[in-house]
Design a protein around this motif. Structure first.
Motif, short mmCIF file in Angstrom:
data_model
loop_
_atom_site.label_atom_id
_atom_site.label_comp_id
_atom_site.label_asym_id
_atom_site.label_seq_id
_atom_site.Cartn_x
_atom_site.Cartn_y
_atom_site.Cartn_z
N VAL A 37 -11.78 -39.27 -10.81
CA VAL A 37 -11.61 -38.47 -9.60
C VAL A 37 -10.58 -39.16 -8.71
N LEU A 38 -9.52 -38.44 -8.35
CA LEU A 38 -8.46 -39.01 -7.54
C LEU A 38 -8.63 -38.66 -6.07
N THR A 39 -8.17 -39.54 -5.22
CA THR A 39 -8.11 -39.24 -3.79
C THR A 39 -7.03 -38.19 -3.56
N ALA A 40 -6.99 -37.64 -2.36
CA ALA A 40 -5.95 -36.65 -2.04
C ALA A 40 -4.57 -37.28 -2.19
N LYS A 41 -4.43 -38.53 -1.78
CA LYS A 41 -3.14 -39.21 -1.92
C LYS A 41 -2.80 -39.43 -3.39
N GLY A 42 -3.82 -39.81 -4.17
CA GLY A 42 -3.61 -40.00 -5.59
C GLY A 42 -3.21 -38.72 -6.30
N GLN A 43 -3.86 -37.61 -5.92
CA GLN A 43 -3.53 -36.32 -6.51
C GLN A 43 -2.09 -35.93 -6.18
N ALA A 44 -1.68 -36.20 -4.94
CA ALA A 44 -0.32 -35.87 -4.52
C ALA A 44 0.71 -36.70 -5.28
N THR A 45 0.40 -37.98 -5.49
CA THR A 45 1.31 -38.85 -6.24
C THR A 45 1.43 -38.39 -7.69
N ARG A 46 0.28 -38.11 -8.29
CA ARG A 46 0.28 -37.65 -9.68
C ARG A 46 1.06 -36.35 -9.81
N GLN A 47 0.85 -35.42 -8.87
CA GLN A 47 1.55 -34.14 -8.92
C GLN A 47 3.05 -34.33 -8.76
N ARG A 48 3.45 -35.28 -7.90
CA ARG A 48 4.87 -35.55 -7.71
C ARG A 48 5.51 -36.05 -9.00
N ILE A 49 4.78 -36.89 -9.72
CA ILE A 49 5.29 -37.40 -10.99
C ILE A 49 5.43 -36.27 -12.01
N VAL A 50 4.41 -35.42 -12.09
CA VAL A 50 4.42 -34.31 -13.05
C VAL A 50 5.57 -33.35 -12.74
N GLU A 51 5.73 -32.99 -11.49
CA GLU A 51 6.78 -32.05 -11.12
C GLU A 51 8.17 -32.65 -11.36
N GLY A 52 8.31 -33.93 -11.05
CA GLY A 52 9.59 -34.59 -11.31
C GLY A 52 9.92 -34.63 -12.79
N ALA A 53 8.92 -34.96 -13.60
CA ALA A 53 9.12 -34.99 -15.05
C ALA A 53 9.44 -33.61 -15.57
N ALA A 54 8.75 -32.59 -15.07
CA ALA A 54 9.00 -31.22 -15.51
C ALA A 54 10.44 -30.80 -15.21
N GLY A 55 10.92 -31.15 -14.03
CA GLY A 55 12.30 -30.81 -13.66
C GLY A 55 13.31 -31.47 -14.57
N LEU A 56 13.08 -32.73 -14.93
CA LEU A 56 13.99 -33.43 -15.83
C LEU A 56 13.97 -32.81 -17.23
N VAL A 57 12.78 -32.51 -17.72
CA VAL A 57 12.67 -31.93 -19.06
C VAL A 57 13.35 -30.57 -19.11
N ARG A 58 13.16 -29.77 -18.08
CA ARG A 58 13.83 -28.47 -18.03
C ARG A 58 15.34 -28.63 -18.09
N ARG A 59 15.84 -29.60 -17.36
CA ARG A 59 17.29 -29.78 -17.26
C ARG A 59 17.90 -30.45 -18.48
N ASP A 60 17.25 -31.51 -18.97
CA ASP A 60 17.88 -32.36 -19.97
C ASP A 60 17.25 -32.27 -21.36
N GLY A 61 16.03 -31.72 -21.46
CA GLY A 61 15.32 -31.71 -22.73
C GLY A 61 14.48 -32.96 -22.88
N VAL A 62 13.38 -32.85 -23.59
CA VAL A 62 12.41 -33.94 -23.65
C VAL A 62 12.97 -35.19 -24.31
N ALA A 63 13.82 -35.04 -25.31
CA ALA A 63 14.34 -36.20 -26.03
C ALA A 63 15.20 -37.09 -25.14
N ALA A 64 15.85 -36.49 -24.15
CA ALA A 64 16.78 -37.23 -23.29
C ALA A 64 16.09 -37.87 -22.09
N VAL A 65 14.81 -37.57 -21.89
CA VAL A 65 14.11 -38.05 -20.71
C VAL A 65 13.19 -39.21 -21.07
N GLY A 66 13.42 -40.35 -20.43
CA GLY A 66 12.57 -41.52 -20.64
C GLY A 66 11.73 -41.81 -19.41
#
Length: 199
Positions: A4-33
């Protein structure tokens, strides 16, 4: 047991997921580390592995779930209120506009073609998405039937499946050809078929 994450933890996790999603959309999964994801999300290595202990595999699974949610979110509120023919047409216009703007950067394309998830996990996430999407469409077809805007002999599930297939198939052809007319024609025909008299 899921942590169970705190509200701050949930926001941080969501920021990571959204950032990763944007990179994958733009560059493709193989190019994203992981370093690319850390840079774009201003996340430390310890933070990233705190939320995604298995690293990229965990993160891509979260990205897949996020993209599945986005497929639905991008159609709301229209998809949730298909109660009149006018509202169905507004939904159709929104779908065409969104996919025309996003092209191969759409959530559906990222989810089904770019993430490279194991088959079982991908099938589960995509299957859940299609079930949710179909449920919205079935409710909309039933609403038209109840109001008398379409015939009482219309098969609700078959009609909804036809409409859903028109969108997903048209989106696949859009990614392959960069032509929106496949999606536009298939979806328009599927909707027009709702109002055609049955023999």
């Amino acid at each position: 047991m899921e942590r169970v994450l705190t509200a701050k933890g949930q926001a941080t996790r969501q920021r990571i997921v959204e950032g990763a999603a944007g990179l994958v959309r733009r560059d493709g999964v193989a190019a994203v580390g992981l370093d690319d994801i850390r840079a774009v999300t201003s996340t430390s290595k310890s933070q990233l592995f705190h939320y995604f202990p298995d690293g990229k595999a965990d993160l891509l699974l979260a990205v897949a779930r996020y993209e599945a949610d986005q497929v639905i979110e991008e159609q709301l509120p229209h998809l949730g209120d298909l109660t009149t023919w006018r509202k169905w047409q507004a939904w159709r216009r929104r779908v065409i506009q969104r996919y025309a703007a996003q092209r191969d950067g759409c959530s559906l394309s990222t989810l089904t073609a770019q993430l490279g998830l194991p088959t079982e996990e991908r099938q589960q996430i995509v299957g859940d998405l299609l079930d949710r999407w179909l449920d919205y469409l079935m409710k909309g077809v039933q609403a038209l039937k109840d109001s008398g805007e379409i015939g009482t002999d219309v098969d609700v599930r078959k009609s909804a499946v036809t409409i859903l297939t028109a969108v997903t198939g048209g989106a696949t052809m859009l990614v392959a050809t960069q032509r929106i007319d496949y999606l536009d024609t298939a979806l328009t025909e599927a909707l027009d078929n709702l109002r055609r008299p049955r023999s």
